[in-house]
Enzyme design. Structure first.
Site, mmCIF file in Angstrom:
data_model
loop_
_atom_site.group_PDB
_atom_site.id
_atom_site.type_symbol
_atom_site.label_atom_id
_atom_site.label_comp_id
_atom_site.label_asym_id
_atom_site.label_seq_id
_atom_site.Cartn_x
_atom_site.Cartn_y
_atom_site.Cartn_z
ATOM 1 N N LYS A 1 17.888 79.269 54.711
ATOM 2 C CA LYS A 1 18.589 79.959 54.124
ATOM 3 C C LYS A 1 17.655 81.282 53.864
ATOM 4 C CE LYS A 1 21.525 79.065 50.883
ATOM 5 N NZ LYS A 1 22.757 79.176 51.259
ATOM 6 N N THR A 2 17.982 82.358 54.744
ATOM 7 C CA THR A 2 17.089 83.544 54.581
ATOM 8 C C THR A 2 18.042 84.647 53.957
ATOM 9 O OG1 THR A 2 15.679 82.747 56.544
ATOM 10 C CG2 THR A 2 15.631 85.092 55.905
#
Length: 304
Positions: free
Chosen positions: A158-159
């Site tokens: 999750k960027t």
């Protein structure tokens, strides 16, 4: 979304909501170099409890690795900070947002001289797609925007920057009168929603795109698979699903920390099943909320 809270935890200390600020030249603001989690705390029969906190923490630390983000705090320290934040804010249920990102030092693309910043916020948040969506389902469209491939940017973490793709897909759908989008991968197969994993029911069996389809390995996705298998369903968790299969599915539903278990009633104006929450979705959704309300699976809860 909300008017604010009293405090936010930032780099080892609690600060007033108004003082929780970062510099305008923060590296992550310019280049999307941050990782984050979305976690829910539920008001269970045994008191407030964070749902699958350990798994979310594990993913946060794994997400940081490809970006060389050195989280200076241990998992125990982040857990203590989060628990104290929920207690002092007086929340019985809430949404929790841990985020780790490169702060301000230089504005070159390389972040090597930039400090790593760690923040945790929490606030009340109801059903992500609307309370009525949990019962009535949502109308969605297949987005014209494609999901990036893992050969371009890692898809299993999750960027922050990657959610530009999600924002474009979701806003396209809403501009066209739909609640949410479905995103295809570069091969044209079904990947996921902008912030949700997707499941299909066909002939009593459950299918969901596998990790090779450029999806995020969702924690609620894993929860749904576990519950469905315990209920006796056959789950194909490494499925490849074509766009056309969406239109002829018996049932479709989203899963996610924010979306929980949300039925899909139509895709591109094609009614799914009877156009209502299907029986498999209903049974799985009920099982999910039974777990949430009871809090009786200790391995999935961290009590506040």
């Amino acid at each position: 979304m909300f008017e604010g809270t009293d405090r936010i935890w930032m780099d080892g200390e609690f600060v007033d909501f108004e003082d929780a600020q970062t510099h305008v030249l923060t590296h992550a603001l310019h280049y999307g170099t941050g990782v984050f989690e979305g976690v829910r705390c539920y008001d269970t029969e045994q008191g407030p409890a964070i749902f699958r906190w350990e798994e979310h923490l594990d993913r946060l630390y794994k997400s940081a690795k490809p970006y060389d983000l050195d989280i200076e705090f241990s998992k125990a320290e982040l857990t203590e900070a989060t628990t104290e934040l929920i207690e002092t804010e007086g929340f019985e249920s809430c949404y929790i947002r841990p985020i780790v990102y490169y702060g301000f030092d230089s504005l070159g693309v390389s972040p090597k001289s930039c400090p790593t910043k760690t923040t945790i916020a929490a606030w009340p948040w109801g059903a992500y797609l609307g309370e009525e969506a949990l019962e009535e389902g949502v109308d969605v469209m297949v987005s014209s925007w494609r999901k990036h491939a893992s050969s371009q940017i890692p898809t299993n973490i999750k960027t922050t920057g990657l959610y530009v793709n999600s924002m474009l897909a979701g806003e396209e759908a809403r501009r066209n009168g739909y609640t949410e989008a479905i995103v295809l991968n570069k091969e044209g197969n079904v990947a996921e929603g902008p912030g949700e994993n997707i499941f299909m029911v066909r002939d009593g069996e459950i299918y969901t795109p596998g990790l090779a389809e450029s999806i995020l390995e969702g924690i609620t996705r894993n929860t749904a698979i576990t519950l469905a298998e315990e209920m006796g369903y056959t789950v194909h968790e490494e499925a490849t699903i074509s766009r056309g299969e969406l239109y002829t599915a018996d049932e479709l539903f989203f899963t996610g920390t924010a979306a929980e278990v949300t039925p899909i009633r139509s895709v591109d104006d094609n009614e799914i099943g009877e156009g209502t929450k299907g029986p498999v979705t209903d049974e799985l959704q009920s099982a999910f909320f039974d777990v949430i309300e009871s809090g009786d699976r200790e391995e999935w809860f961290h009590y506040v």
